[in-house]
Design an enzyme around this catalytic site. Structure first.
Site, PDB file in Angstrom:
ATOM      1  N   GLU A 132       0.845  -1.189   0.000  1.00 46.80           N
ATOM      2  CA  GLU A 132       0.000   0.000   0.000  1.00 46.80           C
ATOM      3  C   GLU A 132       0.879   1.237   0.000  1.00 46.80           C
ATOM      4  OE1 GLU A 132      -2.035  -1.879   2.896  1.00 46.80           O
ATOM      5  OE2 GLU A 132      -2.964  -2.812   1.149  1.00 46.80           O
TER       6      GLU A 132
ATOM      7  N   ASP B 231      -5.253   8.479  11.167  1.00 45.59           N
ATOM      8  CA  ASP B 231      -3.901   8.019  11.430  1.00 45.59           C
ATOM      9  C   ASP B 231      -3.344   8.500  12.749  1.00 45.59           C
ATOM     10  OD1 ASP B 231      -3.267   6.435   9.103  1.00 45.59           O
ATOM     11  OD2 ASP B 231      -3.444   8.310   7.957  1.00 45.59           O
TER      12      ASP B 231
END
Ligand SMILES: Cc1ncc(COP(=O)(O)O)c(C=O)c1O
Ligand SMILES: Cc1ncc(COP(=O)(O)O)c(C=O)c1O
Lengths: 254, 393, 393, 254
Positions: free
Chosen positions: A46, A57
């Site tokens: 990814e 995140d």
């Protein structure tokens, strides 16, 4: 041609996927990292398209994104870097990025570029399923790009079935109610959740991500799913060790 | 209503809920319940009770005699500065805490810029005995320290947001991350008409009490509920949304939204979203925001912590695009000057956010018979250090 | 009314006008005019207009649910903290500024302790465009710095009083000296029910709006205008006078006046006038005051600048002597604890002055059916530094 | 026996009166200062009884009062110091003090002690005429003490007449709308006021006080009245020079 993601899941039981932020630690590390990962035996990659405000995140990825942006990373830059990547590798490549930079690039343009360079799919955490379905699905299809969705411990059975139904490639199982970030353990509740999903016998393969950091958590994850994604732990590793020792990192999971 | 939200959560092109899947259960729980719960008589009664008995509503619509004389027009001030805790923000937190209670939540989180929303949230959490955690940019913690002290007194925990520009945007990111990490017991009280649907609509509804009162009060004072101009500052846009709400489709009422130009629109130190922004996604909402060509969100700047935000709520993005509202950018200097002027002409020290609205007279002339309603969104107690430093008082 | 002022300006043994001849013209001008002017319909209309539209009256009478539950009695809070500028003080300054205007005065002076009266005076001076000079003790300038900043923003000049204990008493001395020096163009707005007649009565009348509202509001809420207890803190005694005014002769309503014990009555660091004072003259009034055997006025001490005064108004001296009111002394520690408790139980941060009134529960028990009205005389924004330091928040 | 104040005004046209704060600079200076003043040729003395909160006084007298109080001055102390003063001097002696210390001592007791030690009168700035008349006059009379009243530029003609009517000893003409304190000049408005009073031809002698500091202001004052009182200027002088050079100070006015 079959999508490389499908191919991978067809030929392999458990998948090790690694996430990295494009442009980190150095702007031109993208190709190096991809090749190192592939030669280390990783199954899927990814590529994080950095965003200034990555809502889902934790600190590690936030920080790497900031540095990547400062280094000059952008959608265009990434596509330039990936231009001939398919001459060098056939590993499934997924771009993971927030919606706004993609929107600014132009969705269609972005998808077209993805196809041009040989990207297999996208993960856009803040593009919800229904918006995708109603507004963008046809574009993705036109460019033969998979869009992968997330599920979490809170996702209802009904919604999981719905997502399974419309999913291609894989379903990204967020391991816990949490943002990204390396954790040491997988707890009992998480295992119950993995089991619950496992028992649902979804048609789409599942990969577990968020909090997978060492062989223990990795092994627990893949014992309940079709694979696992490692992000923050990898970023910490290359932050410390640079791109030279990537094999060392990957070996720990094999 | 033409300018209000549609049943999909959009204002024209803007709005929606661009959220990670982790938030889906929370957002859809809210979306399913907010209208239902908030229209139950029990809810309405308690909401109105608290607005009246606890917040001190209705707030006066005060005719500013000396200001009117100076600018040769008729100026009414909607006195949200008189609300308990000192700004309009509490109208919304009262509504949301009642909602959170009904949804069985035990833990409340919020972001804050100027600290007014943080204080308003900490206040209603104290009132209801709920745990409260406030995210606030590190820079804002310094420049709005009185409000930090207030939140602590009220028993809230203030957590510094250290990323990005260390202001409101980053505090919002942190709050969203907290919510992702605490999906079941926690309600996130957003402080403005921003964020994913249903927040913009929900917050606007709770704030709409402002324009409901203006209508009644102006009718009594001027024989008509319709002013010629409604004027409010826009950070995220909640005080403006509350001020405009009942008038959105009354197009004979002109609407002016005032943004923070910071050091000037061209200087790169600005928070004037309508002038500098483009369509995009911020904090789960499709709206106008300041961003780079690559779609990275720009770090905004304003002397006023409550306007120091790179986006606007989707309602306002739509009012701008459809030209229903006129958008005006006011610099730090203009806002500070207007704040001092209001203090010395009317004896009311406004929040610096609010000062921006009053700086309208530095850019625009009105006719003697024009009726203006300016929302005096908050008082300036939290800004005294900034004022004193700026004017060397 | 038995407990109210007589036509000579006395409350029982207390009151009168013990002023130097230099002040005679000013005081007699006031004495001759205050009742006449303040009972003219034009005056009443403007006073009521400003109280409603500018100050934000009526202030709510708020049932404090969580506090009531904790102390197992029925507690109503009269929300003077919601007044414009944050305390009851402005009721009086609005009245006096209108009076000053009618008397043709162009220059206003005032003393201030906590700074609330200074801010309230600076505010009405800005509203009316009059020159304003505020005397404030040097120590108070430090411990109430937010209010100093507010006065400056409002265009007032703040002059430090450097004599004596450098607190309220000394600021009052300085204001009186200024008045002596400026006898014709200047009105002195005293901030409490102290000073020579007619000040105590005049200030009490302007503050009596508090008890007028309580009567009406309690009638609606409890079916009776009469609570079992009225509770207020006493510095000079204006918020208490306003709270008690309409009930003075209703002896079924028990009255509790709360004084500042400082570090304790016996410690020599106290401001508990009823406990420590004797009859004497302070600031032109015959009343109870703290003094040495030789008649030198003692330097008082309280953590709260607004209660740090060695006297009480003559009305209160009389309520004490006649036992109409019960006087209770509350220490710094008790007041601070009560302030924090109110913040965290009800989401209202009180002024430290006001905190004293809420500390009553640390000394006195009430019955479940008792109806208490506590005057929440002001908000604690000015006291945040003191709170934070004290509790190490 | 005729009150020494009356006697003085009878025998002398213009009176120089000096005010000092008892207990300043040193606690036991009272008698020394009185004797020095008398031998320097002063006509009348006002002994200030210090008070913590002297409303009508400027910084000089305030400061001297504070020091005097710290030195231990009190009503009782003063009476002790003055015990045999009439063995040593026959100069008119007036005590000037605020009302509260007197009230605490007990009015009657205070008046009695005044008579005992040979005080001729009192000036109590914050005991207003009407309160004096209604409540305390009879006590003063019983002890043959004069109570002197103040008038100011703002005092109405009617009130001046009234005060003149009830006054004994002298009327204390406050020179200006002001608190005490040495000033350099007497301005035109003050002169007009002096003339106005002068033209009223009051039955009671007038002495001008407040702001008289040098021979110029002194001479202007006495040219419009029966005398002048010097306070702050004298206190400043002894603060600097002690009690030894009092003659020097007084000579400047003769
Ligand atoms: C007084 C005041 N006005 C305005 C604002 C801006 O917010 P909004 O645009 O949501 O009203 C704030 C934000 O803190 C504020 O405190
Ligand atoms: C909030 C508050 N309460 C009470 C007081 C005490 O004054 P009073 O006794 O006149 O009400 C003050 C004085 O500043 C004050 O600010």
């Amino acid at each position: 041609m079959m999508n490389r993601i499908d191919q991978k899941f067809k030929t392999q039981d458990k998948i090790l996927s690694i996430y990295f932020s494009a442009g980190f630690p150095n702007i031109d590390d993208t190709r190096i990292i991809i090749k190192e990962l592939e030669s280390a035996g990783v199954d899927m990659i990814e590529i994080g398209l950095p965003f200034s405000d990555p809502l889902a995140d934790g600190p590690t990825i936030q920080e790497s994104s900031n540095i990547a942006i400062k280094n000059g990373m952008s959608s265009q830059k990434l596509f330039n870097q990936l231009k001939n990547i398919r001459n060098e590798t056939s590993i499934p490549l997924v771009i993971m990025g927030y919606f706004n930079p993609i929107l600014q690039f132009g969705i269609e343009n972005f998808c077209k570029k993805c196809k041009d360079v040989g990207i297999d799919g996208l993960i856009i955490p803040d593009l919800p399923v229904n918006v995708y379905n109603n507004r963008y699905k046809s574009i993705f299809q036109k460019y033969e790009l998979y869009n992968m969705f997330l599920i979490t411990p809170q996702t209802s059975e009904e919604r999981i079935r719905y997502i399974d139904d419309i999913s291609k490639g894989f379903i990204y199982m967020v391991s816990d109610a949490s943002i990204t970030g390396a954790k040491n353990k997988i707890n009992l509740n998480q295992k119950k959740y993995f089991n619950r999903i496992s028992k649902m016998k979804l048609k789409t393969p599942t990969i577990i991500g968020f909090g997978i950091s060492n062989s223990k958590t990795y092994n627990t994850a893949i014992s309940h799913s079709n694979g696992a994604i490692i992000g923050s732990a990898f970023i910490k590793f290359i932050e410390k060790n640079g791109t030279k020792k990537i094999k060392e990192f990957v070996e720990k999971f094999r | 209503m033409k300018y209000n939200v549609d049943n999909k959560g959009y204002y024209g092109d803007f709005g929606g809920a661009y959220i990670p899947e982790m938030l889906y259960p929370n957002i859809s729980e809210l979306e399913k319940n907010y209208k239902k719960i908030s229209s139950e008589p029990k809810f309405i009664n308690e909401f109105n009770y608290l607005l009246k008995q606890y917040v001190g509503r209705p707030t006066p619509l005060y005719y500013a005699k000396r200001l009117s004389k100076k600018y040769k027009t008729k100026i009414y001030l909607k006195r949200e500065d008189l609300c308990h805790t000192g700004a309009h923000k509490i109208n919304n937190t009262i509504g949301q805490i009642l909602l959170a209670e009904k949804l069985g939540k035990k833990r409340i989180i919020a972001e804050t810029g100027a600290g007014q929303h943080g204080v308003a949230t900490a206040t209603v959490c104290a009132l209801k005995g709920l745990k409260c955690i406030i995210y606030m940019g590190e820079i804002d913690i310094i420049r709005q320290s009185p409000n930090v002290a207030r939140m602590k007194m009220l028993g809230a925990e203030v957590r510094p947001a250290k990323s990005g520009s260390k202001t409101l945007k980053d505090a919002t990111n942190e709050a969203i991350r907290d919510w992702i990490n605490n999906p079941t017991d926690t309600h996130y009280i957003i402080g403005s008409v921003v964020g994913p649907h249903p927040y913009p609509d929900m917050v606007a509804r709770f704030q709409s009490v402002i324009s409901k009162e203006i209508k009644k009060q102006l009718k009594i004072k001027e024989g008509t509920p319709f002013p010629d101009y409604l004027i409010a500052c826009v950070g995220g846009g909640s005080n403006a949304a509350g001020t405009f709400y009942e008038y959105l489709d009354e197009t004979k009422v002109k609407i002016i939204a005032v943004e923070a130009a910071g050091k000037g629109i061209e200087t790169g130190k600005s928070a004037a979203t309508s002038a500098l922004g483009k369509e995009g996604i911020i904090h789960g909402s499709r709206t106008l925001l300041m961003q780079t060509e690559d779609g990275q969100i720009t770090e905004p700047y304003s002397i006023s912590a409550g306007l120091d935000y790179p986006g606007v709520g989707p309602m306002h993005a739509n009012l701008f695009r459809t030209k229903r509202a006129e958008f005006i950018s006011i610099s730090d200097d203009e806002a500070m000057t207007a704040g001092l002027e209001l203090s010395q002409l009317e004896g009311i020290i406004p929040a610096i956010e609010t000062g921006h609205a009053f700086a309208i007279f530095q850019q625009k002339k009105f006719k003697p018979n024009d009726i203006l309603v300016i929302n005096l969104s908050g008082r300036g107690d939290k800004d005294l250090d900034t004022y004193i430093d700026y004017f060397k008082l």
